[in-house]
Design a protein around this motif. Structure first.
Motif, PDB file in Angstrom:
ATOM      1  N   SER A 200     -38.060 -22.008  10.107  1.00  0.00           N
ATOM      2  CA  SER A 200     -37.836 -20.594  10.650  1.00  0.00           C
ATOM      3  C   SER A 200     -38.234 -19.017   9.532  1.00  0.00           C
ATOM      4  O   SER A 200     -38.834 -19.749   8.741  1.00  0.00           O
ATOM      5  N   ILE A 201     -39.008 -18.400  10.824  1.00  0.00           N
ATOM      6  CA  ILE A 201     -39.586 -17.387  10.668  1.00  0.00           C
ATOM      7  C   ILE A 201     -39.641 -16.516  10.654  1.00  0.00           C
ATOM      8  O   ILE A 201     -39.255 -16.403  12.079  1.00  0.00           O
ATOM      9  N   THR A 202     -39.782 -14.892  10.225  1.00  0.00           N
ATOM     10  CA  THR A 202     -39.468 -13.628  11.246  1.00  0.00           C
ATOM     11  C   THR A 202     -41.153 -13.160  11.082  1.00  0.00           C
ATOM     12  O   THR A 202     -41.388 -13.653  11.137  1.00  0.00           O
ATOM     13  N   PRO A 203     -40.709 -12.188  12.382  1.00  0.00           N
ATOM     14  CA  PRO A 203     -42.121 -12.308  13.168  1.00  0.00           C
ATOM     15  C   PRO A 203     -43.007 -12.017  12.233  1.00  0.00           C
ATOM     16  O   PRO A 203     -44.119 -11.871  12.377  1.00  0.00           O
ATOM     17  N   ALA A 204     -42.546 -10.686  10.986  1.00  0.00           N
ATOM     18  CA  ALA A 204     -43.456 -10.137  10.000  1.00  0.00           C
ATOM     19  C   ALA A 204     -44.864 -11.152   9.302  1.00  0.00           C
ATOM     20  O   ALA A 204     -45.477 -11.129   8.943  1.00  0.00           O
ATOM     21  N   ALA A 205     -43.549 -12.254   8.778  1.00  0.00           N
ATOM     22  CA  ALA A 205     -43.860 -13.360   8.312  1.00  0.00           C
ATOM     23  C   ALA A 205     -44.781 -14.423   8.921  1.00  0.00           C
ATOM     24  O   ALA A 205     -45.812 -14.488   8.460  1.00  0.00           O
ATOM     25  N   ASP A 206     -44.408 -14.309  10.379  1.00  0.00           N
ATOM     26  CA  ASP A 206     -45.796 -15.497  11.023  1.00  0.00           C
ATOM     27  C   ASP A 206     -47.217 -14.690  11.455  1.00  0.00           C
ATOM     28  O   ASP A 206     -47.867 -14.809  11.246  1.00  0.00           O
ATOM     29  N   LEU A 207     -46.974 -12.731  11.626  1.00  0.00           N
ATOM     30  CA  LEU A 207     -48.184 -12.208  11.131  1.00  0.00           C
ATOM     31  C   LEU A 207     -48.806 -12.286  10.542  1.00  0.00           C
ATOM     32  O   LEU A 207     -50.113 -12.853  10.370  1.00  0.00           O
ATOM     33  N   MET A 208     -47.883 -12.484   8.940  1.00  0.00           N
ATOM     34  CA  MET A 208     -49.031 -12.701   8.197  1.00  0.00           C
ATOM     35  C   MET A 208     -49.895 -13.936   8.012  1.00  0.00           C
ATOM     36  O   MET A 208     -51.605 -14.708   7.341  1.00  0.00           O
ATOM     37  N   LEU A 209     -49.099 -15.222   8.335  1.00  0.00           N
ATOM     38  CA  LEU A 209     -49.952 -16.496   7.793  1.00  0.00           C
ATOM     39  C   LEU A 209     -50.302 -16.399   9.031  1.00  0.00           C
ATOM     40  O   LEU A 209     -51.799 -17.524   9.159  1.00  0.00           O
ATOM     41  N   ARG A 210     -50.859 -16.199  10.435  1.00  0.00           N
ATOM     42  CA  ARG A 210     -51.533 -16.216  11.355  1.00  0.00           C
ATOM     43  C   ARG A 210     -52.541 -15.483  10.604  1.00  0.00           C
ATOM     44  O   ARG A 210     -53.604 -15.784  11.372  1.00  0.00           O
ATOM     45  N   ASN A 211     -52.888 -14.845  10.022  1.00  0.00           N
ATOM     46  CA  ASN A 211     -53.758 -13.516   9.633  1.00  0.00           C
ATOM     47  C   ASN A 211     -54.238 -14.544   9.066  1.00  0.00           C
ATOM     48  O   ASN A 211     -55.883 -14.498   8.509  1.00  0.00           O
ATOM     49  N   GLY A 212     -53.945 -15.240   7.896  1.00  0.00           N
ATOM     50  CA  GLY A 212     -54.525 -16.761   6.692  1.00  0.00           C
ATOM     51  C   GLY A 212     -55.179 -16.544   5.788  1.00  0.00           C
ATOM     52  O   GLY A 212     -55.525 -16.938   5.037  1.00  0.00           O
ATOM     53  N   ASP A 213     -55.312 -14.459   5.384  1.00  0.00           N
ATOM     54  CA  ASP A 213     -55.920 -14.255   3.651  1.00  0.00           C
ATOM     55  C   ASP A 213     -55.608 -15.153   3.145  1.00  0.00           C
ATOM     56  O   ASP A 213     -56.177 -15.352   2.315  1.00  0.00           O
ATOM     57  N   TYR A 218     -49.712 -24.752   7.627  1.00  0.00           N
ATOM     58  CA  TYR A 218     -50.514 -25.914   8.112  1.00  0.00           C
ATOM     59  C   TYR A 218     -49.897 -27.064   8.165  1.00  0.00           C
ATOM     60  O   TYR A 218     -49.465 -27.501   7.547  1.00  0.00           O
ATOM     61  N   GLY A 219     -49.304 -27.286   9.871  1.00  0.00           N
ATOM     62  CA  GLY A 219     -49.007 -28.181  10.325  1.00  0.00           C
ATOM     63  C   GLY A 219     -47.333 -27.115  10.480  1.00  0.00           C
ATOM     64  O   GLY A 219     -47.674 -25.899  10.819  1.00  0.00           O
ATOM     65  N   GLU A 220     -46.122 -27.398   9.992  1.00  0.00           N
ATOM     66  CA  GLU A 220     -44.828 -27.707   9.753  1.00  0.00           C
ATOM     67  C   GLU A 220     -45.037 -27.372   8.065  1.00  0.00           C
ATOM     68  O   GLU A 220     -43.799 -26.063   7.742  1.00  0.00           O
ATOM     69  N   ARG A 221     -46.390 -27.147   7.120  1.00  0.00           N
ATOM     70  CA  ARG A 221     -45.862 -26.562   5.962  1.00  0.00           C
ATOM     71  C   ARG A 221     -47.004 -25.761   5.146  1.00  0.00           C
ATOM     72  O   ARG A 221     -47.388 -24.675   6.218  1.00  0.00           O
ATOM     73  N   LEU A 222     -45.723 -24.283   4.525  1.00  0.00           N
ATOM     74  CA  LEU A 222     -46.962 -23.574   4.118  1.00  0.00           C
ATOM     75  C   LEU A 222     -47.180 -23.511   3.352  1.00  0.00           C
ATOM     76  O   LEU A 222     -47.262 -24.510   2.075  1.00  0.00           O
ATOM     77  N   SER A 223     -48.348 -22.901   2.997  1.00  0.00           N
ATOM     78  CA  SER A 223     -49.839 -23.284   2.277  1.00  0.00           C
ATOM     79  C   SER A 223     -50.294 -21.997   1.768  1.00  0.00           C
ATOM     80  O   SER A 223     -50.688 -20.823   2.466  1.00  0.00           O
ATOM     81  N   ALA A 224     -51.486 -21.876   0.681  1.00  0.00           N
ATOM     82  CA  ALA A 224     -52.418 -20.623   0.003  1.00  0.00           C
ATOM     83  C   ALA A 224     -53.517 -21.279   0.562  1.00  0.00           C
ATOM     84  O   ALA A 224     -54.177 -22.296   0.922  1.00  0.00           O
ATOM     85  N   ALA A 225     -53.725 -20.440   0.340  1.00  0.00           N
ATOM     86  CA  ALA A 225     -55.498 -20.530   1.532  1.00  0.00           C
ATOM     87  C   ALA A 225     -56.248 -20.357   0.610  1.00  0.00           C
ATOM     88  O   ALA A 225     -57.416 -21.614   0.580  1.00  0.00           O
ATOM     89  N   ARG A 226     -56.234 -20.557  -0.665  1.00  0.00           N
ATOM     90  CA  ARG A 226     -56.647 -20.800  -2.197  1.00  0.00           C
ATOM     91  C   ARG A 226     -56.166 -21.628  -2.956  1.00  0.00           C
ATOM     92  O   ARG A 226     -54.995 -22.108  -2.216  1.00  0.00           O
ATOM     93  N   ILE A 227     -57.136 -22.610  -3.397  1.00  0.00           N
ATOM     94  CA  ILE A 227     -56.698 -25.007  -3.816  1.00  0.00           C
ATOM     95  C   ILE A 227     -55.902 -23.721  -5.150  1.00  0.00           C
ATOM     96  O   ILE A 227     -54.590 -24.856  -4.963  1.00  0.00           O
ATOM     97  N   ALA A 228     -55.669 -23.059  -5.585  1.00  0.00           N
ATOM     98  CA  ALA A 228     -55.506 -22.977  -6.872  1.00  0.00           C
ATOM     99  C   ALA A 228     -54.029 -22.604  -6.762  1.00  0.00           C
ATOM    100  O   ALA A 228     -53.013 -22.686  -7.684  1.00  0.00           O
ATOM    101  N   SER A 229     -53.927 -21.305  -5.710  1.00  0.00           N
ATOM    102  CA  SER A 229     -53.023 -20.889  -5.421  1.00  0.00           C
ATOM    103  C   SER A 229     -51.901 -21.440  -4.589  1.00  0.00           C
ATOM    104  O   SER A 229     -50.802 -21.668  -5.278  1.00  0.00           O
ATOM    105  N   ASP A 230     -52.997 -22.553  -3.885  1.00  0.00           N
ATOM    106  CA  ASP A 230     -51.567 -23.431  -3.176  1.00  0.00           C
ATOM    107  C   ASP A 230     -51.028 -24.066  -4.171  1.00  0.00           C
ATOM    108  O   ASP A 230     -49.579 -25.111  -4.704  1.00  0.00           O
TER     109      ASP A 230
END
Length: 363
Positions: A200-213, A218-230
């Motif tokens: 589950s995810i709150t609308p505010a967090a969903d908006l942040m993930l959709r922005n994707g900065d 990634y599918g059902e998984r939370l991931s970071a945009a940069r490889i090092a951060s991920d």
């Protein structure tokens, strides 16, 4: 077929989702109805990722050692290699054929250690990255499964699946209740389950993930945009799921150097839960710096190139020209030329005026 045993097992399965501490007793009833002493309910998420593995009256080493031998791999485990469509029976004759295709004897040694070479099984449900199955396990002394044993097994399989689905639905409701509470507080938050999947995810967090900065789904998984951060994020999630850590505080950086504070907290584990119940609460802090979406705003509003817009945003975030050149791997001359073009297009004459203007219209 022992109809009395069969009805007792069905009755136990009808109630176990509401009393999950009774799963071992319920599996014992299932095993007895199938003419043996042990039944297994197991989920596979990969060769050594076993979200849950419940087997009644078993040596604890059977559970703990299973992932260590890559027990979820069809190249190791001939039972997994026999997995077919949901409710398709596999039994000893299928095991014998699967053994011929597997050169490694690791799983043979494993089942010999616990004297569980025989039985029958089926997949209950599957989707990409996840398979849930059930089996009954038999000792050498029990011999092969009879046709009646297999018939009883297949008669019980839909009832096992219904019990699993009911318990998962209860866990899903818990995830949504938690998410709704966080949403009421306008929190940037997600709930991950025992697979590391977003439940589950709150609308505010969903908006942040959709922005994707910085972060994205990634599918059902939370991931970071940069490889090092991920890499840092995935290690923190894995450590909490494996109970090597109870929490983690991370600063994750996006491609445009935007930062997000990420606090992961272990959700209290219930002893008899499945892997789909809430396991990690992820709290995010809205980035204080401007990011890629703001750069796109400057492109639309003032006709900047995307490179010029990122330079302008970097300046608004407090970076000097030297830092911008180093971060963007450009020469000082290129950055100076970009600033001149930015000043002209945005009708400002110096950096302080540019920064003030951007902060006024975008923050």
């Amino acid at each position: 077929m022992d109809f009395r045993r069969l009805e007792a097992a069905k009755h136990a399965l009808a109630n176990v989702a509401f009393a999950p501490d009774q799963w071992e007793d319920t599996l014992r009833e299932v095993a007895a109805a199938c003419g043996t002493g042990r039944a297994q309910l197991v989920a596979f998420g990969g060769p050594n990722f076993i979200p849950f593995n419940r087997t009644n009256d078993i040596d604890p080493a059977f559970i703990t050692d299973f992932p260590q031998i890559d027990g979820g791999s069809p190249e190791v485990n001939w039972r997994v290699a026999c997995a077919g469509a949901p409710f398709q029976l596999a039994r000893e004759t299928d095991y014998a054929e699967a053994r011929k295709r597997i050169r490694r004897g690791v799983y043979d040694d494993f089942v010999s250690q616990f004297d569980l070479p025989y039985g029958c099984q089926c997949v209950l449900t599957q989707k990409p990255g996840l398979m849930i199955g059930m089996a009954v396990l038999r000792h050498h002394a029990d011999g092969w499964s009879s046709s009646e044993d297999c018939e009883s097994f297949l008669a019980l399989a839909p009832h096992v699946l219904e019990a699993v689905r009911t318990q998962l639905a209860i866990g899903e409701e818990a995830s949504h209740l938690l998410s709704n509470s966080l949403d009421a507080m306008q929190a940037l938050a997600l709930v991950l389950d025992g697979f590391g999947h977003i439940r589950s995810i709150t609308p505010a967090a969903d908006l942040m993930l959709r922005n994707g900065d910085v972060l994205r789904a990634y599918g059902e998984r939370l991931s970071a945009a940069r490889i090092a951060s991920d890499l840092v994020l995935q290690k923190a999630i894995a450590d909490i799921l494996s109970e090597r850590a109870a929490s983690a505080r991370l600063i994750l950086q996006g491609e445009d150097m935007t930062e997000v504070a990420c606090h992961l907290v272990a959700y209290p584990r219930r002893e008899h839960e499945f892997g789909f119940a809430p396991r990690i609460l992820v709290l995010l802090k809205q980035p204080e710096q401007l990011g890629a979406s703001h750069a796109e705003d400057l492109v639309r509003m003032f006709g900047l190139t995307i490179s010029e817009a990122h330079v302008a945003i970097a300046a608004a975030n407090g970076l000097s020209r030297e830092q911008i050149a180093r971060t963007r791997k450009k020469s000082a001359g290129t950055v100076n030329a970009q600033f001149k073009s930015i000043f002209r297009k945005m009708d400002v004459s110096r950096e302080a005026e540019l920064v003030s203007f951007i902060n006024r219209i975008l923050r």
